[in-house]
Design a protein around this motif. Structure first.
Motif, PDB file in Angstrom:
ATOM      1  N   VAL A   1       0.812  -1.230   0.000  1.00 22.76           N
ATOM      2  CA  VAL A   1       0.000   0.000   0.000  1.00 22.76           C
ATOM      3  C   VAL A   1       0.847   1.283   0.000  1.00 22.76           C
ATOM      4  N   LEU A   2       1.948   1.316   0.746  1.00 18.68           N
ATOM      5  CA  LEU A   2       2.708   2.573   0.827  1.00 18.68           C
ATOM      6  C   LEU A   2       3.166   3.064  -0.552  1.00 18.68           C
TER       7      LEU A   2
ATOM      8  N   VAL B   1       4.529   6.712   8.884  1.00 17.57           N
ATOM      9  CA  VAL B   1       3.986   5.358   9.044  1.00 17.57           C
ATOM     10  C   VAL B   1       5.001   4.316   8.550  1.00 17.57           C
ATOM     11  N   GLY B   2       5.628   4.596   7.414  1.00 17.18           N
ATOM     12  CA  GLY B   2       6.631   3.668   6.880  1.00 17.18           C
ATOM     13  C   GLY B   2       7.791   3.492   7.854  1.00 17.18           C
TER      14      GLY B   2
ATOM     15  N   PHE C   1      -1.553   0.214  10.621  1.00 19.30           N
ATOM     16  CA  PHE C   1      -1.923   0.102   9.208  1.00 19.30           C
ATOM     17  C   PHE C   1      -3.390   0.490   8.984  1.00 19.30           C
ATOM     18  N   VAL C   2      -4.277  -0.033   9.837  1.00 18.30           N
ATOM     19  CA  VAL C   2      -5.713   0.265   9.661  1.00 18.30           C
ATOM     20  C   VAL C   2      -5.961   1.764   9.866  1.00 18.30           C
ATOM     21  N   SER C   3      -5.336   2.346  10.873  1.00 20.72           N
ATOM     22  CA  SER C   3      -5.529   3.790  11.122  1.00 20.72           C
ATOM     23  C   SER C   3      -5.014   4.599   9.937  1.00 20.72           C
TER      24      SER C   3
ATOM     25  N   VAL D   1      -3.248   8.984  17.065  1.00 16.89           N
ATOM     26  CA  VAL D   1      -3.386   7.997  18.148  1.00 16.89           C
ATOM     27  C   VAL D   1      -2.581   6.746  17.810  1.00 16.89           C
ATOM     28  N   ALA D   2      -2.643   6.322  16.546  1.00 14.59           N
ATOM     29  CA  ALA D   2      -1.900   5.112  16.153  1.00 14.59           C
ATOM     30  C   ALA D   2      -0.395   5.345  16.298  1.00 14.59           C
TER      31      ALA D   2
END
Ligand code: HEM
Length: 478
Positions: free
Chosen positions: A15-16, A62-63, A87-89, A141-142
């Motif tokens: 996805v990234l 995120v990565g 990942f979901v967030s 939050v994630a």
């Protein structure tokens, strides 16, 4: 050693890069519009700019966190659920931001500077601010959960002092944590502190959205935005460096050991990253003078510790090691170079007398595009290629070459424009009162788009090499 690596990287590997390529196209369209090649209406330009900026910074963070979860699981016990939460967030945030910007034309820029998101300006409706803020709360939050989990895991395995490398300074201590742990401890802690500031900021924004009567202090909000945003992007870059420290020895065959210099450097970075933030506040004349002095001093100091240990360590790794320059170490080399070059361009801008001229010119996007596009991201793409277990060397190197040539050409046009005082965040330049400046401002993007095409082409080839080679070999310590 903790053993099994249980963080599933496949969703990130897939996805990234897909999100990134969409964001690259948005950058292409923006620059093409600034060069009058296409005509984006201003409301759409700013919506794309907001999505591009938030998307690029968020995807990078995120990565980096996913990579740290994966690599640290070699040494400490990490709860694999945090990888799923992150990942979901991230997905929820991506969808929310797309809705707010592309459907709702939410376009205050990635700083979301108060009170811009909440102005009833006839361009974006109030619901878009709500969707954007709630989406960012999910991501914030994630990120906090992952940072806390990393911190918990390393402290329970090594203890706080050892994780920070203090046994090297005191000469006592049972454990010698790997270099990735000491580096990470130095960046996760400021990350947690400043993510909490970000959480408070987003809560205030949420309350403001629910109750428009609420008045916030714009200066306080600006300070909070930069404490959070500046630190997040800086530690994202440092997460890339931690990945580099951990993986480089697999290509040189030499261990990269923790020592007192590494400890001193990354402990110093803890303070530097928190105190350099003041360079974002120079233009706010009401801020106390010591803020400005602190900003300049610590921006200069930022150039030394982490850079010196990284460059010296890199030379020690590579010199006469007989390294085979495959895709991963090559991309690391490019990434570290891009980080240093972009970093020094940023330090030039953090000099108060220079900032008086360069503030809000294209010099600013020039430097941060250098250390992200040519610094951090090549390290992340190399990591994903590594984690995918790909061995498609020829494609990967060819893609990297095109990406780097394109990247250098693209950022060069930003630097030239910035040095000539072309302002940033202009959807178009046709209203410039100085004709010569307008002409050059419009000419530079015309050259830039050619280079951007090279970046996109190269990136697609690199991504193909990762996808096509998935599972060809097993990452060595997995
Ligand atoms: C070839 C790839 C890229 C292209 C063509 C591109 C293009 C652009 C353009 C044209 C702007 C607006 C500049 C202005 O006039 O102020 C911009 C802003 C920005 N870009 Fe990129 N970009 C690229 C890659 C990246 C990467 C890798 C990042 C990673 C962090 C990034 C983050 C940003 C941010 C944060 C902004 C500022 C948005 C704002 O001011 O609100 N870009 N980009």
């Amino acid at each position: 050693m903790s053993g099994a690596n249980r963080i599933n990287m496949v969703p990130y590997i897939v996805v990234l890069p897909l999100v990134f390529v969409v964001l690259l196209f948005l950058g292409f369209f923006m620059r093409a519009s600034q060069g009058e090649i296409i005509n984006l209406p201003p409301d759409l330009f700013y919506a794309l700019m907001t999505l591009h900026g938030l998307g690029m910074a968020g995807t990078a963070a995120v990565g980096g966190l996913a990579a740290l979860l994966y690599l640290n699981a070699r040494y400490v016990n990490i709860n694999p659920k945090v990888g799923t939460i992150l990942f979901v967030s991230y997905l929820i945030t991506v969808v929310g931001l797309i809705v707010a910007t592309l459907l709702g034309k939410f376009g205050p820029g990635w700083y979301v500077l108060y009170p811009l998101p909440f102005l009833s300006n006839g361009v974006w409706a109030s619901w878009t601010a709500g969707v954007a803020v709630i989406s960012l709360i999910f991501l914030g939050v994630a990120i906090l959960i992952v940072q806390l989990e990393l911190f918990r895991a390393l402290v329970s395995r090594y203890g706080l002092k050892n994780s920070l490398g203090w046994q090297f300074l005191s000469g006592r201590g049972e454990y010698v944590p790997p270099i990735v742990i000491i580096t990470m401890a130095g960046v996760v802690l400021p990350g947690i502190l400043t993510t909490l500031v970000g959480a408070a900021l987003l809560m205030l924004y949420f309350l403001k959205w629910i109750n428009p009567e609420l008045q916030l202090d714009p200066l306080l909000i600006k300070n909070m935005i930069f404490i959070w945003g500046h630190t997040l992007v800086n530690i994202t870059m440092y997460m890339g460096i931690a990945v580099f420290y951990e993986l480089m020895p697999e290509y040189t065959g030499r261990p990269w050991k923790s020592n007192k210099y590494v400890t001193l450097a990354w402990n110093a970075t803890f303070f530097i990253v928190l105190l350099a933030v003041f360079h974002h506040l120079y233009m706010d004349f009401v801020q106390p003078l010591p803020f400005h002095i602190t900003g300049q001093t610590f921006s200069y100091l930022a150039t030394v510790p982490s850079t010196v240990v990284t460059v010296m360590g890199f030379i020690a790794q590579v010199y006469r090691s007989g390294i085979k320059w495959s895709f991963v170490p090559l991309a690391f080399f490019i990434g570290v170079t891009g980080w240093i070059v972009g970093g020094y361009a940023a330090v030039i801008d953090s000099t108060i007398v220079v900032n008086n001229q360069f503030h809000n010119t294209l010099w600013v996007p020039a430097h941060f595009h250098t250390y992200f596009l040519l610094g951090y991201y090549p390290i992340l793409w190399a990591f994903l290629y590594y984690a995918a277990g790909s061995a498609q060397e020829a494609f990967a190197k060819f893609g990297l070459a095109s990406y780097v040539i394109g990247g250098i050409g693209f950022v060069s046009m930003f630097y030239v424009a910035g040095a000539l005082s072309v302002p940033r965040r202009y959807a178009e330049y046709s209203a410039f009162p100085i004709e010569s400046l307008m002409n050059i401002a419009q000419a530079l993007p015309k050259v830039a788009v050619i280079f951007i095409a090279y970046v996109i082409f190269g990136f697609l080839i690199m991504t193909f090499s990762t996808f096509a080679g998935m599972g060809q070999r097993t990452p060595s310590k997995a």
